[in-house]
Design a protein around this motif. Sequence first.
Motif, PDB file in Angstrom:
ATOM      1  N   LEU A 110      10.080  -1.466  -8.942  1.00 40.97           N
ATOM      2  CA  LEU A 110       8.639  -1.677  -9.114  1.00 40.97           C
ATOM      3  C   LEU A 110       7.846  -0.741  -8.218  1.00 40.97           C
ATOM      4  CD1 LEU A 110       6.229  -3.356 -10.288  1.00 40.97           C
ATOM      5  CD2 LEU A 110       6.421  -4.777  -8.240  1.00 40.97           C
ATOM      6  N   PHE A 111       6.976   0.053  -8.829  1.00 42.81           N
ATOM      7  CA  PHE A 111       5.968   0.801  -8.073  1.00 42.81           C
ATOM      8  C   PHE A 111       4.742  -0.091  -7.996  1.00 42.81           C
ATOM      9  CE2 PHE A 111       2.221   3.606  -8.017  1.00 42.81           C
ATOM     10  CZ  PHE A 111       2.469   4.296  -6.851  1.00 42.81           C
ATOM     11  N   TRP A 112       4.406  -0.565  -6.780  1.00 46.92           N
ATOM     12  CA  TRP A 112       3.330  -1.550  -6.606  1.00 46.92           C
ATOM     13  C   TRP A 112       1.976  -0.905  -6.847  1.00 46.92           C
ATOM     14  CZ3 TRP A 112       3.569  -5.501  -1.985  1.00 46.92           C
ATOM     15  CH2 TRP A 112       2.567  -6.455  -2.147  1.00 46.92           C
ATOM     16  N   GLY A 113       1.710   0.185  -6.173  1.00 50.34           N
ATOM     17  CA  GLY A 113       0.477   0.925  -6.400  1.00 50.34           C
ATOM     18  C   GLY A 113      -0.724   0.462  -5.607  1.00 50.34           C
ATOM     19  N   ASP A 114      -0.655  -0.729  -4.998  1.00 49.26           N
ATOM     20  CA  ASP A 114      -1.789  -1.231  -4.220  1.00 49.26           C
ATOM     21  C   ASP A 114      -1.275  -2.152  -3.113  1.00 49.26           C
ATOM     22  OD1 ASP A 114      -4.376  -1.573  -3.377  1.00 49.26           O
ATOM     23  OD2 ASP A 114      -4.950  -2.967  -4.959  1.00 49.26           O
ATOM     24  N   VAL A 115      -0.357  -1.628  -2.303  1.00 50.91           N
ATOM     25  CA  VAL A 115       0.257  -2.426  -1.243  1.00 50.91           C
ATOM     26  C   VAL A 115      -0.753  -2.656  -0.130  1.00 50.91           C
ATOM     27  CG1 VAL A 115       2.285  -2.652   0.230  1.00 50.91           C
ATOM     28  CG2 VAL A 115       2.360  -1.142  -1.777  1.00 50.91           C
TER      29      VAL A 115
END
Length: 433
Positions: free
Chosen positions: A147-152
């Motif tokens: 999973l690429f979260w993108g808004d950690v």
Amino acid sequence: MSGSLNIVSATADPALLDLPWHLPLDAWPNQNIASLPKGISRHLVRFAHLSGRVVAIKETTSEMATGEYDMLRRLQGLDLPCVEPLAVITKRTDEDGAPLKSVLVTRHLKFSLPYRALYSQTLRPDTATRLVDALAVLLVRVHMVGLFWGDVSLSNTLFRRDAGAFAAYLVDAETGQLYPGGLSNGQRENDLEIARVNIAGELMDLEAGGRVADELDPIRISNGIVAAYRSLWTELTGSESFASSERWRITERVERLNNLGFDIEELGIKTDESGTTVRIQPKVVDAGHHQRRLLRLTGLDAEENQARRLLNDLDSYRASYGNPDADEEMVAHEWLVRVFEPVVRAIPRELKGKLEQAEVFHQLLDHRWFMAQNQGKDIPLAEAVTSYVQDVLRHRRDEVTVIDPPTGSITMPIPVTDAVGSDDDEPDWRLNV
């Protein structure tokens, strides 16, 4: 209701029809709203009562609500720590037939808190470090499932107490993308840089409001997630080589991973042509080693550090059992009946919402140890329970839903607002003493 409301839900709950979907979320009546502290979000989020529980409702577009609902369900299937999606509500209209925003409904995670509610008068460096460490573990687990979260960020994470540390849960998945083949190093580094910058900004925001201790350095704390992440990632996925005469290092590597709370489903072992060098690399690592052992032995479901602490007490009980060959499952059942359950039953009904049972037991063990240190003698369990309940637990804030203000002399921040209005407006936090 008015118009043709559309509800998509994995678990049908007729009570969903009773909520005022014909009203904009910021106009919902107070009887429907649960006043809980929340993080900062780009969308309006409110908590509501539903069938005796609390749910989070986020207004957004139909596409984003549906996409995030689907993503959260997929992450649940991968055993990733995240909030549970309940429903997507689309085709909302007001009483005049004008369209309203779609909403995503998720179950409120019991005993969880946004990071802004996890400090008292000021955020201390050690608390901030523990939060960042918990987020680093979550980010590693996120990346391991592709999973690429993108808004950690801390704001997009909920935290639960875990035996002196914190366990982190993913809350906002609207920017997430799953890659079945795994993430590239560039994608992982991008997520890590997003985390570093966001955490630094969140801590600087607290610093500007005078809500952090003077010695807290937002840059140093935010850089800490990079070091913690890379150290854990290397331990979980890195390979190592050693002489074939040092085969004990295979067991040592497995034990190190177990101590970090991870199980190995497959371990790649290769030797060179001469047979003098061995190279090992864990291929599949799964989190929750201690959780699974505790669940298998006792049926108790706890956070990883809590499970480790309870298992330590169970192992100590077994060591004093007098029979080293006693069946582990039998001893575990006896420990559950004679040690753990009496402690849980001793907690007064009105205090059961203070903390999770496993966290109560962990804190009781600490309290009993400090009593023994101060008095210079062993403390009976019953005496320690009475002291802990009266002197510690009774003065804690309820964390099952964190609705009521704190009692006693402990100070904790609570939002002055009733979660009314847009999340774009940060609530005014103050101390109740």
